[in-house]
Design a protein around this motif. Sequence first.
Motif, short mmCIF file in Angstrom:
data_model
loop_
_atom_site.label_atom_id
_atom_site.label_comp_id
_atom_site.label_asym_id
_atom_site.label_seq_id
_atom_site.Cartn_x
_atom_site.Cartn_y
_atom_site.Cartn_z
N ILE A 191 0.87 -1.18 0.00
CA ILE A 191 0.00 0.00 0.00
C ILE A 191 0.90 1.22 0.00
CG2 ILE A 191 -1.71 1.37 1.28
CD1 ILE A 191 -2.54 -1.17 2.74
N SER A 192 0.53 2.26 -0.75
CA SER A 192 1.21 3.52 -0.51
C SER A 192 0.18 4.62 -0.36
CB SER A 192 2.22 3.84 -1.62
OG SER A 192 1.58 3.84 -2.86
N ILE A 193 0.43 5.48 0.59
CA ILE A 193 -0.51 6.55 0.90
C ILE A 193 0.28 7.85 0.91
CG2 ILE A 193 -2.05 7.52 2.66
CD1 ILE A 193 -2.52 4.59 3.61
N GLY A 194 -0.23 8.82 0.16
CA GLY A 194 0.49 10.09 0.04
C GLY A 194 0.09 11.06 1.12
N LYS A 195 0.87 12.12 1.20
CA LYS A 195 0.59 13.15 2.19
C LYS A 195 -0.75 13.82 1.88
CE LYS A 195 3.06 16.98 4.40
NZ LYS A 195 1.84 17.69 4.71
N GLY A 196 -1.56 14.04 2.89
CA GLY A 196 -2.82 14.73 2.73
C GLY A 196 -3.95 13.87 2.20
N GLU A 197 -3.76 12.56 2.16
CA GLU A 197 -4.85 11.68 1.71
C GLU A 197 -5.81 11.37 2.84
OE1 GLU A 197 -4.68 8.42 -1.05
OE2 GLU A 197 -2.50 8.66 -1.21
N PHE A 198 -7.01 10.95 2.48
CA PHE A 198 -8.02 10.54 3.45
C PHE A 198 -8.46 9.14 3.06
CE2 PHE A 198 -12.46 11.74 5.33
CZ PHE A 198 -12.27 10.83 6.35
N VAL A 199 -7.95 8.14 3.79
CA VAL A 199 -8.10 6.75 3.38
C VAL A 199 -8.89 5.98 4.43
CG1 VAL A 199 -6.86 4.64 2.74
CG2 VAL A 199 -5.83 6.88 2.30
N ALA A 200 -9.82 5.13 3.96
CA ALA A 200 -10.46 4.18 4.86
C ALA A 200 -9.97 2.79 4.49
CB ALA A 200 -11.96 4.27 4.75
N ILE A 201 -9.62 2.02 5.51
CA ILE A 201 -9.28 0.62 5.27
C ILE A 201 -10.41 -0.19 5.88
CG2 ILE A 201 -7.65 -1.24 5.78
CD1 ILE A 201 -5.45 0.91 5.85
N ILE A 202 -11.15 -0.92 5.02
CA ILE A 202 -12.33 -1.63 5.50
C ILE A 202 -12.14 -3.13 5.38
CG2 ILE A 202 -13.52 -1.42 3.25
CD1 ILE A 202 -16.14 -1.13 4.92
N GLY A 203 -12.63 -3.83 6.36
CA GLY A 203 -12.52 -5.28 6.33
C GLY A 203 -13.32 -5.86 7.47
N GLN A 204 -13.73 -7.12 7.29
CA GLN A 204 -14.44 -7.80 8.37
C GLN A 204 -13.45 -8.17 9.47
OE1 GLN A 204 -17.79 -7.94 8.32
NE2 GLN A 204 -17.46 -6.73 6.46
N SER A 205 -13.99 -8.59 10.62
CA SER A 205 -13.07 -9.01 11.67
C SER A 205 -12.38 -10.29 11.22
CB SER A 205 -13.80 -9.20 12.99
OG SER A 205 -14.56 -10.37 12.95
N GLY A 206 -11.09 -10.40 11.46
CA GLY A 206 -10.31 -11.53 10.98
C GLY A 206 -9.74 -11.31 9.60
N SER A 207 -10.01 -10.14 9.02
CA SER A 207 -9.53 -9.89 7.67
C SER A 207 -8.06 -9.49 7.66
CB SER A 207 -10.35 -8.76 7.04
OG SER A 207 -10.21 -7.58 7.83
N GLY A 208 -7.54 -9.13 8.84
CA GLY A 208 -6.15 -8.68 8.90
C GLY A 208 -6.05 -7.18 9.06
N ASP A 246 -8.91 -11.63 4.17
CA ASP A 246 -7.96 -12.76 4.27
C ASP A 246 -6.51 -12.30 4.16
OD1 ASP A 246 -9.98 -14.56 4.59
OD2 ASP A 246 -10.22 -14.86 2.41
N GLY A 247 -6.21 -11.16 4.70
CA GLY A 247 -4.83 -10.69 4.71
C GLY A 247 -4.35 -10.15 3.38
N MET A 248 -5.27 -9.95 2.45
CA MET A 248 -4.84 -9.44 1.15
C MET A 248 -5.70 -8.24 0.75
SD MET A 248 -3.91 -12.86 -1.03
CE MET A 248 -5.31 -13.82 -0.52
N ILE A 249 -5.12 -7.37 -0.05
CA ILE A 249 -5.88 -6.21 -0.52
C ILE A 249 -6.81 -6.68 -1.64
CG2 ILE A 249 -5.72 -3.92 -1.58
CD1 ILE A 249 -4.40 -4.01 1.14
N LYS A 250 -8.11 -6.49 -1.45
CA LYS A 250 -9.09 -6.92 -2.47
C LYS A 250 -9.38 -5.80 -3.46
CE LYS A 250 -9.55 -11.03 -1.85
NZ LYS A 250 -8.87 -11.74 -1.06
N SER A 251 -9.47 -4.57 -2.93
CA SER A 251 -9.71 -3.45 -3.84
C SER A 251 -9.12 -2.19 -3.25
CB SER A 251 -11.21 -3.27 -4.10
OG SER A 251 -11.83 -2.80 -2.92
N ASP A 252 -8.82 -1.25 -4.09
CA ASP A 252 -8.23 0.02 -3.65
C ASP A 252 -8.75 1.07 -4.61
OD1 ASP A 252 -6.71 2.19 -2.98
OD2 ASP A 252 -4.80 1.11 -2.91
#
Lengths: 233, 402
Positions: A28-45, A217-223
């Motif tokens: 993952i890379s996130i730049g300065k000034g971004e507004f990011v949500a990381i969403i996942g079910q419990s156990g997703s990592g 499952d510990g992997m990025i599904k979408s971004d």
Amino acid sequence: MKLVEIRDVSKIYNPGENEVKALNHVSISIGKGEFVAIIGQSGSGKSTLMNMLGCLDTPTSGKYFLHGQDVSHMTDDEQSDVRNREIGFIFQGFNLIPSLTALENVELPLIYRGVGKKERERLANAALNSVGLEKRKTHRPNEMSGGQQQRVAIARAIAQAPPILLADEPTGNLDTASTKEIIRIIKRLYYEGRTVIIITHDPGIAQQAKRIITISDGMIKSDIINPDYRDEI
Amino acid sequence: MFAEYIKSALASIRNNKGRSFLTMLGIIIGISAVLTVLIIGDGMKARVNSEFDTIGATTISVSLDVTKTDKFFEKEDFLKIEEVMDNIYGISPSLDAFGTAATGRDVFDMVMNGGSEAAENAAGVTMVSGRFYNKSDVEGSNKVIVISQIGAQKLFGYEDVVGKTIELTNDNMSCEFTVIGVKKNSNQDTAYASFGEDAMLIGLMPYTSMADAFNLDINNFFTGFTIYLESEKKDAVLKSARSVVENVMGLRGENAVKLSSGLGFDQTTDSILNIITSVVAIIAAISLLVGGIGVMNIMTVSVTERTREIGIRKSLGARTSSILTQFLAEAAILTFTGGIIGIILGLTISFIICRIVDFVFVVNPLLVLGVVGISTAIGLFFGIYPAKRAAALDPIDALRTE
């Protein structure tokens, strides 16, 4: 290099027969000034990812560059220093210290940074004012509502102006009205130029962010860039 | 930064007032017990030492076995033995006679004790005015006498009597002696003088003068004498004394010389009192140890209770050393405060006890400083284990704790 650069990071618990791959080659890379949500079910990592992002944990493999510095393999004390300098945490359970007043709680990261008493009080007061708690400075956590406590926690996170705000289910323990208030404050901090990362399982909260990363499952599904993002407070 | 740790430690102590006090109580009791015992021990020593107002030197008695030899010590023998023997203050024979002492004011019975100038080292001799008789008094058979304060009071009505004369009478022979010194009352002086009508005084004089004045034969008289010496030299002197005496007296191989040694009062009583004091102090120190374990216990509980707080602090950037310092400061403050209160309590208790049993209340400032140091050291020692545990907590695990 981006502010946050996670390259091919894996985190494996119980290596061997019963090993759990909490993170599986995540980048993952996130730049300065971004507004990011990381969403996942419990156990997703997502909790592991949040610990990684917050320099509370180190990866089993892969690299994490924060602000250009390799933080993948650091001693406890080095991690503490990086957390203090780079990251403001907002937790689901507020995580205020019950024996300290609102002002003293907000001063904590400044104490560990070695800021002198006068400057510390000035910064802590300013932070509390910015979340609208100028009248609650001498109150202890048990004398405040959940929403107010979370606002103290936000003040603590921004008091020493770290580049990243890392919010872990920031509204998980709050009622609807308080949730709105907290989201409003977080958005305002984003508009003021801070990098905000929200970790959540709640699509309603994730919808508030400009960029949504889905983990499973510990992997990025979408971004994706959030198509429904509305530029308003 | 350190001030912040102290502040935070104080806050945590304040938040658990009852518990902190109970923890401190262990330290308070321990410290005050140790302090009380040590102070009372000092008072007891001072009291016992003042009872034996003068402490004599260590002595060795030398005597001839009259069943094995018919020789006697003569004046020249004493001088020769004294000259040859190393590591001693001196030797003195003892010549006793009973008689009367008269002044213009009154007449009293007197125990006359003749010795050499070395007798100044005997128990019960502390001069208050004038001097003890010296070597030239002994050589010249000078008619000089040393009496006690109470003797001076009885004979003259006052104590400042150096230069006055006393007429001594023994076996119908009288002689004027000049008082050259007044000594402090020994227990014996006080006891003898307390017999009312039958009061007896003690007079100390050169044995040569005494023999001369009362026509006593001292050439075929002495079968023993006393060696006065420093206690550290006792073993060395015991080793050499026999052969010195045998050589001087020409008694080689006859096994006729007997030695017996006695410690000075000082060493015997002091060492007994020291043993008693240390034994009781050790028992008191055990309560201090228990108090210290109490501190460790409560700090361990505190760490467990505050696991989450430790996690929060770490997530905010607290280093291992910050957490360690915070908890160590808390333990040290608990024991330091407990120590201070314990000292105040210990001083009060020992003051009261010393008053009741009439001991001198002496406080050695070093002792108090030492006790403060010990109590803080206990806090640090017993605080290290829980503090290390706290500092080593993983922030993720700590934050997960409810």
